[in-house]
Design a protein around this motif. Structure first.
Motif, PDB file in Angstrom:
ATOM      1  N   LYS A   1       0.831  -1.194   0.000  1.00  0.00           N
ATOM      2  CA  LYS A   1       0.000   0.000   0.000  1.00  0.00           C
ATOM      3  C   LYS A   1       0.872   1.252   0.000  1.00  0.00           C
ATOM      4  O   LYS A   1       2.058   1.205   0.344  1.00  0.00           O
ATOM      5  CB  LYS A   1      -0.917   0.012   1.229  1.00  0.00           C
ATOM      6  CG  LYS A   1      -1.981  -1.072   1.237  1.00  0.00           C
ATOM      7  CD  LYS A   1      -2.870  -0.951   2.463  1.00  0.00           C
ATOM      8  CE  LYS A   1      -3.950  -2.021   2.465  1.00  0.00           C
ATOM      9  NZ  LYS A   1      -4.831  -1.922   3.653  1.00  0.00           N
TER      10      LYS A   1
ATOM     11  N   ASP B   1      -3.334   5.190   0.041  1.00  0.00           N
ATOM     12  CA  ASP B   1      -4.350   4.336   0.655  1.00  0.00           C
ATOM     13  C   ASP B   1      -4.605   4.682   2.121  1.00  0.00           C
ATOM     14  O   ASP B   1      -5.726   4.530   2.609  1.00  0.00           O
ATOM     15  CB  ASP B   1      -3.921   2.863   0.572  1.00  0.00           C
ATOM     16  CG  ASP B   1      -3.636   2.424  -0.852  1.00  0.00           C
ATOM     17  OD1 ASP B   1      -4.587   2.387  -1.650  1.00  0.00           O
ATOM     18  OD2 ASP B   1      -2.466   2.141  -1.164  1.00  0.00           O
ATOM     19  N   THR B   2      -3.555   5.109   2.825  1.00  0.00           N
ATOM     20  CA  THR B   2      -3.655   5.391   4.259  1.00  0.00           C
ATOM     21  C   THR B   2      -2.909   6.675   4.581  1.00  0.00           C
ATOM     22  O   THR B   2      -1.805   6.889   4.072  1.00  0.00           O
ATOM     23  CB  THR B   2      -3.046   4.241   5.090  1.00  0.00           C
ATOM     24  OG1 THR B   2      -3.747   3.028   4.807  1.00  0.00           O
ATOM     25  CG2 THR B   2      -3.131   4.533   6.584  1.00  0.00           C
TER      26      THR B   2
ATOM     27  N   PHE C   1     -10.080  10.702   0.399  1.00  0.00           N
ATOM     28  CA  PHE C   1     -10.536   9.319   0.330  1.00  0.00           C
ATOM     29  C   PHE C   1     -11.967   9.234  -0.210  1.00  0.00           C
ATOM     30  O   PHE C   1     -12.322   8.272  -0.906  1.00  0.00           O
ATOM     31  CB  PHE C   1     -10.439   8.664   1.700  1.00  0.00           C
ATOM     32  CG  PHE C   1      -9.025   8.442   2.163  1.00  0.00           C
ATOM     33  CD1 PHE C   1      -8.057   7.983   1.285  1.00  0.00           C
ATOM     34  CD2 PHE C   1      -8.658   8.703   3.474  1.00  0.00           C
ATOM     35  CE1 PHE C   1      -6.748   7.764   1.705  1.00  0.00           C
ATOM     36  CE2 PHE C   1      -7.360   8.492   3.900  1.00  0.00           C
ATOM     37  CZ  PHE C   1      -6.401   8.024   3.018  1.00  0.00           C
TER      38      PHE C   1
ATOM     39  N   ARG D   1     -11.656   9.206  -3.834  1.00  0.00           N
ATOM     40  CA  ARG D   1     -11.108   7.947  -4.344  1.00  0.00           C
ATOM     41  C   ARG D   1     -12.047   6.763  -4.137  1.00  0.00           C
ATOM     42  O   ARG D   1     -11.869   5.712  -4.743  1.00  0.00           O
ATOM     43  CB  ARG D   1      -9.780   7.640  -3.656  1.00  0.00           C
ATOM     44  CG  ARG D   1      -8.632   8.491  -4.151  1.00  0.00           C
ATOM     45  CD  ARG D   1      -7.372   8.217  -3.352  1.00  0.00           C
ATOM     46  NE  ARG D   1      -6.919   6.827  -3.460  1.00  0.00           N
ATOM     47  CZ  ARG D   1      -6.113   6.374  -4.417  1.00  0.00           C
ATOM     48  NH1 ARG D   1      -5.693   7.186  -5.366  1.00  0.00           N
ATOM     49  NH2 ARG D   1      -5.734   5.111  -4.417  1.00  0.00           N
TER      50      ARG D   1
ATOM     51  N   GLY E   1     -10.437   4.483   1.709  1.00  0.00           N
ATOM     52  CA  GLY E   1      -9.177   4.896   2.306  1.00  0.00           C
ATOM     53  C   GLY E   1      -9.217   4.770   3.819  1.00  0.00           C
ATOM     54  O   GLY E   1     -10.251   4.431   4.413  1.00  0.00           O
TER      55      GLY E   1
END
Length: 242
Positions: free
Chosen positions: A6, A81-82, A123, A126, A129
């Protein structure tokens, strides 16, 4: 099956928990964006793991420019992602010096809010997230030694709860984690009375495991979850006399 690779951004990664956590993510094979004010420290980290780290130097309290830096970093990484907000600070302030409180408000309230909002909306755009932030068990109740710090951490805890509720209500695949440490052996731990002090590497490893499990709250170390529970239940008349 191995760990899914990730892209992670850790905001405030030049020292303490943020730096240790960046190292854990890199060791586990993830790509990590690291930010901080001290460019030399970021360059040092990148030189140690050039294939793992992407760096951006900026001050999160400069709210006019910080988001631009984050957007540039996220784009350079090909998406994120994070996001972990590790930028934060605190001081004891027995004398109630407003300059000290103002610095904590700027960092732990104003900057934190801007970063959290940006991450959540990023997020949302997207479609999924994971947002996490480092708060503190100190945010459970007020503190005579550090009133501004405990209040700012209470703000963070409640703000994250609100974002978690918002994600659930709007049926978004956004996970929100409150990383809530007790005492960790970092320069941030300035309380004159300390106990159950966790080594920073142990704390980072526990945080990593909690994030992998997408927990809503990660107490560091786990025994501090019991302390937090007791502290919340402490009668007002007794808390006042501590």
């Amino acid at each position: 099956m191995g760990t899914v690779r990730k892209n992670i951004i850790i905001i405030g990664a030049t020292s303490g928990i943020g730096r240790a956590l960046a190292g854990v993510f890199a060791t586990e094979g993830h790509v990590v964006g690291i930010t901080g004010r001290r460019e030399a420290l970021l360059r040092e980290m990148v030189s140690e793991r050039p294939a793992s780290f992407h760096a951006a130097t900026f001050d999160v309290t400069d709210t006019a420019t910080s988001i631009t830096h984050l957007e540039t970093l996220a784009a350079a990484m090909g998406g994120v992602d994070t996001i972990v907000i590790s930028a934060g600070g605190g001081d004891t302030n027995v004398a109630l010096d407003f300059d000290i409180e103002q610095r904590m408000i700027d960092l732990n309230v104003q900057a934190f809010t801007q970063l959290s909002d940006w991450a959540f909306n990023y997020f949302k755009g997207r479609g999924r997230g994971h947002l996490a932030a480092i708060t503190s068990v100190a945010g459970m109740r007020g503190s005579r030694q550090a009133p501004g710090y405990s209040a700012s951490k209470a703000y963070q805890i409640n703000y994250l709860q609100g974002l978690r509720q918002k994600a659930c209500k709007e049926r978004m695949d956004i996970w929100v984690t409150d990383i809530c440490p007790g005492f960790v052996d970092t320069p941030m731990a300035k309380s004159p009375v300390r106990f159950w002090v966790a080594p920073v590497d142990k704390a980072a490893r526990q945080i990593y495991r909690g994030l992998q499990k997408r927990r809503g709250v990660v107490y560091v170390t786990r025994r501090w979850g019991f302390v937090a529970w007791l502290y919340r239940l402490l009668p007002g008349w007794l808390h006042k006399r501590l």
